[in-house]
Design a protein around this motif. Structure first.
Motif, PDB file in Angstrom:
ATOM      1  N   LYS A 137       0.818  -1.212   0.000  1.00  0.00           N
ATOM      2  CA  LYS A 137       0.000   0.000   0.000  1.00  0.00           C
ATOM      3  C   LYS A 137       0.853   1.263   0.000  1.00  0.00           C
ATOM      4  CE  LYS A 137      -4.226  -1.772   2.141  1.00  0.00           C
ATOM      5  NZ  LYS A 137      -5.116  -1.682   3.330  1.00  0.00           N
ATOM      6  N   SER A 138       1.804   1.352   0.927  1.00  0.00           N
ATOM      7  CA  SER A 138       2.620   2.563   1.021  1.00  0.00           C
ATOM      8  C   SER A 138       3.526   2.717  -0.206  1.00  0.00           C
ATOM      9  CB  SER A 138       3.466   2.533   2.297  1.00  0.00           C
ATOM     10  OG  SER A 138       4.300   1.386   2.312  1.00  0.00           O
ATOM     11  N   SER A 186      -5.216   2.945  -6.170  1.00  0.00           N
ATOM     12  CA  SER A 186      -4.492   2.734  -4.910  1.00  0.00           C
ATOM     13  C   SER A 186      -4.585   3.962  -4.012  1.00  0.00           C
ATOM     14  CB  SER A 186      -3.028   2.402  -5.198  1.00  0.00           C
ATOM     15  OG  SER A 186      -2.406   3.457  -5.927  1.00  0.00           O
ATOM     16  N   TRP A 187      -4.550   5.140  -4.609  1.00  0.00           N
ATOM     17  CA  TRP A 187      -4.677   6.384  -3.854  1.00  0.00           C
ATOM     18  C   TRP A 187      -6.088   6.525  -3.292  1.00  0.00           C
ATOM     19  CZ3 TRP A 187      -3.062  11.723  -6.342  1.00  0.00           C
ATOM     20  CH2 TRP A 187      -2.788  12.641  -5.325  1.00  0.00           C
ATOM     21  N   ALA A 190      -6.534   4.178  -0.393  1.00  0.00           N
ATOM     22  CA  ALA A 190      -5.828   4.636   0.809  1.00  0.00           C
ATOM     23  C   ALA A 190      -6.617   5.722   1.531  1.00  0.00           C
ATOM     24  CB  ALA A 190      -4.448   5.160   0.417  1.00  0.00           C
TER      25      ALA A 190
END
Length: 326
Positions: A137-138, A186-187, A190
């Motif tokens: 994720k990061s 993905s952003w 998050a």
């Protein structure tokens, strides 16, 4: 002619007469001056005055002759100026060509460098996808940030020659938007963002690559300035003249009213952008410049802490052809 010359100089003659009277008065009152011949002094003064008048006369006659010859002089001056202007124009054209060649070479070098960077970046994406979810994720967010910056750099270089890099085609608007959402997924995950899409099942005449870039800049801003758990709404409408419109609306930080007129300026980040260390102030600037080349107008309505609504208005077929033909 001489009489006219003398008549126009009555003030000079009057001044001379006063000087003569004053000198003779001094000679009469002061006995010391009597040793000098009065006639000699008067003759000397008259000689210098007449010499001055003759010199002025011939000088002004020359000026009158120059005035008479002025049309010919103007013609010669015009020819000289035109010659100099032509030389300057040729020199500027050579300088412009040299700058164009130099810029083209430097741009090609930068483009080659950007393409070289994209290869390892793509390999990194594949490696990240094989990592455990928590670690992935990061890393995906950092990878996406680099990808977007590299994409901006690439399109900055291409923008100068967008006319040669444009392909007119029918573009499915929903397909382009879905692709850009997938790139930013993905952003969005998050930040736990929801994205609603409605009313964009239409096709427009445009360039797919540049249209994707424009939507990417606006959509990435919407994601960047949205709060966790917000919803981004993407929908289509038509204006009063029948032009297709695309709206990208968020409920994030919004834009200060004082900043709205400047958000499309180069490197302008505004009060909201300064809160984001990743803000470069280039995204909307590039999007606006690319949109103008495609005949697309971008408008924005925004309110602080309420959100922003960016509206893309697309030209019809005839307008688009006229735009890219300019």
């Amino acid at each position: 002619m001489i009489w006219l010359f003398l008549r126009e100089r009555l003030s000079w003659i009057l001044f001379f007469a006063i000087c003569m009277l004053w000198m003779n008065l001094l000679l009469y009152l002061d006995v010391g001056f009597m040793e000098v011949s009065t006639t000699y002094l008067n003759a000397t003064l008259i000689f210098f005055f007449l010499t001055f008048l003759v010199w002025r006369y011939f000088k002004e006659m020359k000026f009158v002759k120059d005035i008479a010859d002025m049309p010919n002089n103007f013609h010669r001056v015009e020819e000289l100026l035109m010659s100099k202007l032509n030389e300057s124009a040729l020199e500027l054209e050579r300088y412009k060509n040299e700058l164009t060649i130099q810029f083209s070479e430097e741009r090609d070098q930068h483009l080659a460098w950007v393409h070289e960077v994209k290869t390892p970046l793509t390999a990194m994406k594949l490696i990240i996808e094989d990592l455990p979810i928590d670690t992935r994720k990061s890393l995906e967010l950092e990878w996406l940030r680099i990808h977007l910056l590299l994409d901006q750099s690439l399109h900055t270089l291409r923008l100068a020659s967008i006319e040669q890099d444009t392909i007119l085609d029918k573009v499915a608007l929903e397909k382009v938007v879905a692709k850009e959402i997938k790139e930013l997924m993905s952003w969005c995950l998050a930040k736990n963002l929801a994205i609603d899409i409605e009313g964009i099942q239409v096709s427009i005449l445009s360039d797919q690559k540049w249209l994707s870039f424009i939507i990417r800049q606006i959509l990435s801003n919407a994601v960047k300035y949205s709060h966790k758990g917000d919803t981004i709404t993407i929908y289509g409408t038509k204006d009063d003249e029948g032009h297709q419109q695309l709206h990208i609306q968020d409920s994030g930080d919004g834009i200060d009213p004082a900043d709205v007129p400047r958000i499309f300026q180069k490197a302008f980040t505004g009060s909201t952008g300064r809160k984001q260390s990743a803000s470069t102030g280039m995204g909307l600037y590039l999007a606006q410049n690319a949109a103008k080349k495609l005949g697309i107008s971008i408008a924005v309505q925004s309110k602080v802490n309420v959100g922003s609504n960016f509206t893309l208005t697309f030209p019809n077929s005839d307008e688009f052809v006229k735009t890219i033909s300019k």
